[in-house]
Scaffold this active site. Structure first.
Site, PDB file in Angstrom:
ATOM      1  N   SER A 185       0.691  -1.105   0.271  1.00  0.00           N
ATOM      2  CA  SER A 185       0.351  -0.245  -0.071  1.00  0.00           C
ATOM      3  C   SER A 185       1.108   1.265  -0.141  1.00  0.00           C
ATOM      4  O   SER A 185       2.012   0.991   0.493  1.00  0.00           O
ATOM      5  CB  SER A 185      -0.805   0.000   1.125  1.00  0.00           C
ATOM      6  OG  SER A 185      -1.815   1.208   1.681  1.00  0.00           O
ATOM      7  N   HIS A 196       2.051  12.167  -1.250  1.00  0.00           N
ATOM      8  CA  HIS A 196       1.978  13.841  -0.958  1.00  0.00           C
ATOM      9  C   HIS A 196       3.273  14.652  -0.865  1.00  0.00           C
ATOM     10  O   HIS A 196       4.374  14.638  -0.525  1.00  0.00           O
ATOM     11  CB  HIS A 196       1.224  13.948  -0.211  1.00  0.00           C
ATOM     12  CG  HIS A 196       0.442  13.250   0.481  1.00  0.00           C
ATOM     13  ND1 HIS A 196      -1.369  14.018   0.114  1.00  0.00           N
ATOM     14  CD2 HIS A 196       0.038  12.466   1.548  1.00  0.00           C
ATOM     15  CE1 HIS A 196      -1.656  12.739   0.916  1.00  0.00           C
ATOM     16  NE2 HIS A 196      -1.210  11.929   1.448  1.00  0.00           N
ATOM     17  N   HIS A 250      -2.295   7.687  -4.993  1.00  0.00           N
ATOM     18  CA  HIS A 250      -1.790   6.612  -3.814  1.00  0.00           C
ATOM     19  C   HIS A 250      -1.887   4.508  -4.939  1.00  0.00           C
ATOM     20  O   HIS A 250      -2.603   4.809  -6.435  1.00  0.00           O
ATOM     21  CB  HIS A 250      -3.651   6.457  -3.466  1.00  0.00           C
ATOM     22  CG  HIS A 250      -4.174   5.242  -2.696  1.00  0.00           C
ATOM     23  ND1 HIS A 250      -5.134   4.130  -3.258  1.00  0.00           N
ATOM     24  CD2 HIS A 250      -3.782   3.946  -1.799  1.00  0.00           C
ATOM     25  CE1 HIS A 250      -5.655   3.366  -3.250  1.00  0.00           C
ATOM     26  NE2 HIS A 250      -5.087   3.133  -1.843  1.00  0.00           N
ATOM     27  N   ASN A 294      -2.796   0.349  -4.281  1.00  0.00           N
ATOM     28  CA  ASN A 294      -2.462  -0.504  -3.447  1.00  0.00           C
ATOM     29  C   ASN A 294      -2.811  -2.190  -3.780  1.00  0.00           C
ATOM     30  O   ASN A 294      -3.715  -1.966  -5.326  1.00  0.00           O
ATOM     31  CB  ASN A 294      -3.143  -0.882  -2.191  1.00  0.00           C
ATOM     32  CG  ASN A 294      -4.336  -1.223  -2.398  1.00  0.00           C
ATOM     33  OD1 ASN A 294      -4.808  -2.403  -2.307  1.00  0.00           O
ATOM     34  ND2 ASN A 294      -5.345   0.046  -2.378  1.00  0.00           N
ATOM     35  N   THR A 295      -2.378  -3.396  -3.957  1.00  0.00           N
ATOM     36  CA  THR A 295      -2.056  -4.617  -4.115  1.00  0.00           C
ATOM     37  C   THR A 295      -2.383  -5.923  -3.363  1.00  0.00           C
ATOM     38  O   THR A 295      -1.800  -5.303  -2.814  1.00  0.00           O
ATOM     39  CB  THR A 295      -1.708  -4.854  -5.442  1.00  0.00           C
ATOM     40  OG1 THR A 295      -0.198  -4.754  -5.252  1.00  0.00           O
ATOM     41  CG2 THR A 295      -2.471  -4.524  -7.094  1.00  0.00           C
ATOM     42  N   ARG A 296      -3.210  -6.462  -3.628  1.00  0.00           N
ATOM     43  CA  ARG A 296      -3.049  -7.564  -1.626  1.00  0.00           C
ATOM     44  C   ARG A 296      -3.740  -9.040  -2.198  1.00  0.00           C
ATOM     45  O   ARG A 296      -4.676  -9.107  -3.892  1.00  0.00           O
ATOM     46  CB  ARG A 296      -4.209  -6.793  -1.084  1.00  0.00           C
ATOM     47  CG  ARG A 296      -5.316  -6.501  -1.220  1.00  0.00           C
ATOM     48  CD  ARG A 296      -6.386  -6.022  -0.890  1.00  0.00           C
ATOM     49  NE  ARG A 296      -7.715  -5.364  -1.140  1.00  0.00           N
ATOM     50  CZ  ARG A 296      -7.962  -4.321  -2.027  1.00  0.00           C
ATOM     51  NH1 ARG A 296      -7.088  -3.479  -2.005  1.00  0.00           N
ATOM     52  NH2 ARG A 296      -8.772  -4.151  -2.263  1.00  0.00           N
ATOM     53  N   HIS A 355      -4.392   7.613 -16.823  1.00  0.00           N
ATOM     54  CA  HIS A 355      -5.061   6.496 -16.952  1.00  0.00           C
ATOM     55  C   HIS A 355      -4.888   5.440 -18.676  1.00  0.00           C
ATOM     56  O   HIS A 355      -5.319   4.519 -18.552  1.00  0.00           O
ATOM     57  CB  HIS A 355      -6.222   7.188 -17.942  1.00  0.00           C
ATOM     58  CG  HIS A 355      -7.106   8.159 -17.397  1.00  0.00           C
ATOM     59  ND1 HIS A 355      -8.069   6.923 -16.123  1.00  0.00           N
ATOM     60  CD2 HIS A 355      -7.907   9.375 -16.941  1.00  0.00           C
ATOM     61  CE1 HIS A 355      -8.500   7.763 -15.322  1.00  0.00           C
ATOM     62  NE2 HIS A 355      -8.836   9.446 -15.889  1.00  0.00           N
ATOM     63  N   GLY A 413      -5.210  -3.556  13.297  1.00  0.00           N
ATOM     64  CA  GLY A 413      -4.398  -2.458  12.539  1.00  0.00           C
ATOM     65  C   GLY A 413      -3.208  -1.948  13.131  1.00  0.00           C
ATOM     66  O   GLY A 413      -3.197  -1.229  14.328  1.00  0.00           O
ATOM     67  N   ASN A 414      -2.081  -1.980  12.946  1.00  0.00           N
ATOM     68  CA  ASN A 414      -0.578  -1.062  12.521  1.00  0.00           C
ATOM     69  C   ASN A 414      -1.637   0.698  12.609  1.00  0.00           C
ATOM     70  O   ASN A 414      -1.474   0.884  10.963  1.00  0.00           O
ATOM     71  CB  ASN A 414       0.228  -1.143  12.555  1.00  0.00           C
ATOM     72  CG  ASN A 414       1.686  -0.069  12.961  1.00  0.00           C
ATOM     73  OD1 ASN A 414       1.392   1.846  11.932  1.00  0.00           O
ATOM     74  ND2 ASN A 414       2.001  -0.186  13.563  1.00  0.00           N
TER      75      ASN A 414
END
Length: 316
Positions: free
Chosen positions: A133, A137, A147, A149-151, A185, A300-301
């Site tokens: 993740s 900025h 941003h 993220n992949t999971r 895109h 979570g953290n």
């Protein structure tokens, strides 16, 4: 990282997630391969961002180039049992005002109140999840925030999720015909139309537009990108390849966008507009982002979860 599978912001665009029907060694091999990819991508992104820190014009960004600091963390699940952990990679540099690139691999049992919301967890609450993740900025208002993220998630079912989206902070750059928007895109579309053929770009683009929306403001958070969840085509290798393509596309396009903008001077008015726009980012993440809400409710953290928030922000 593991979000709920229900809610107003999550239309049912994912394919049906299949029950796992394979031996343990195959599942473990897939976990190992997915985790290794996320961590390798993390290393490549951090190296790329540090090169940008080195190359940014000294006249606009005085001082020493930033470097990532890595902080490991561990978690326990709702019962107090060990539940894996992760590594936070944070940098506050002269170009990147704040960027976090985090990897985690967690496991355990979902608390009873979440089991019905997660595919495959209603009858067996055990889970495993690994992912990357990132939120960045930058100091220069001409460079959009980003941003990604992949999971990979395993319960009695298994699926991939993730995406990437771009948030220009100047209104004059928040258009679909801006050069950065067009390039971003195009990169995400390219990731979806690779020969593996398991991704639906139009659906994932629409899902992103609908997810990253602030209903109380009646406006989008940024210019979009792609967003997907519960991705299980039946061909795991192709699904992993698609998720890798998303990561590679991000690794190529975002540094390109930074480089084409980081030499542009900005005004005090530009900075003011950037800080106000960041306020919208905060509003979305704390009010609507299901990953943030879920992480805070499941032990979570906290530092990792809230590292997505910008370092300085204003509300007019």
């Amino acid at each position: 990282m593991v979000g709920t599978a229900q809610g107003r912001l999550c239309p049912p665009y994912g394919r049906s997630v299949r029950e796992l029907n394979m031996d343990v060694s195959t599942i473990e091999d897939r976990k190992t391969r997915a985790r290794a990819w996320f961590e390798a991508l993390r290393d490549d992104i951090c190296a790329s961002f540090e090169r940008l820190e080195d190359d940014a014009p000294q006249g606009l960004y005085p001082g020493e180039a930033g470097r990532f600091t890595r902080t490991p963390w561990q978690r326990t699940d709702h019962s107090g049992a060990a539940g894996g952990g992760g590594v936070m990679s944070m940098m506050s540099g002269r170009l990147f005002e704040k960027v976090g690139v985090h990897c985690s691999t967690v496991h355990g049992e979902f608390a009873p109140e979440f089991r019905a919301q997660i595919p495959g967890a209603a009858d067996d609450p055990r889970f495993w999840a690994s992912g990357i993740s990132l939120i960045a900025h930058l100091r220069n208002p001409h460079v959009p925030a980003v941003h990604m993220n992949t999971r990979f998630v395993v319960t009695t079912k298994a699926w991939f999720g993730g995406g990437a989206d771009l948030t220009p902070v100047l209104d004059r750059r928040r258009t679909q015909d801006d050069a950065d928007s067009i390039a971003f895109h195009a990169a995400m579309k390219e990731a979806c139309v690779q020969p593996n053929g398991v991704a639906d770009y139009d659906k994932y683009k629409k899902w992103c537009d609908e997810y990253f929306y602030l209903p109380h403001r009646k406006e989008a958070r940024g210019i979009g990108g792609i967003f997907y969840d519960w991705h299980d085509s039946g061909d795991w290798d192709a699904d992993l390849a698609f998720t890798q393509d998303v990561g590679r596309a991000f690794l190529k396009i975002y540094p390109d966008i930074v480089r084409r903008n980081f030499a542009s001077a900005w005004t005090a008015a530009d900075r003011e507009e950037q800080l106000i726009r960041r306020g919208r980012y905060v509003e979305f993440n704390l009010l609507y982002d299901r990953g943030t809400i879920f992480g805070l409710k499941t032990g979570g953290n906290v530092d990792s979860i809230l590292s997505s928030l910008p370092p300085e922000v204003k509300w007019p």
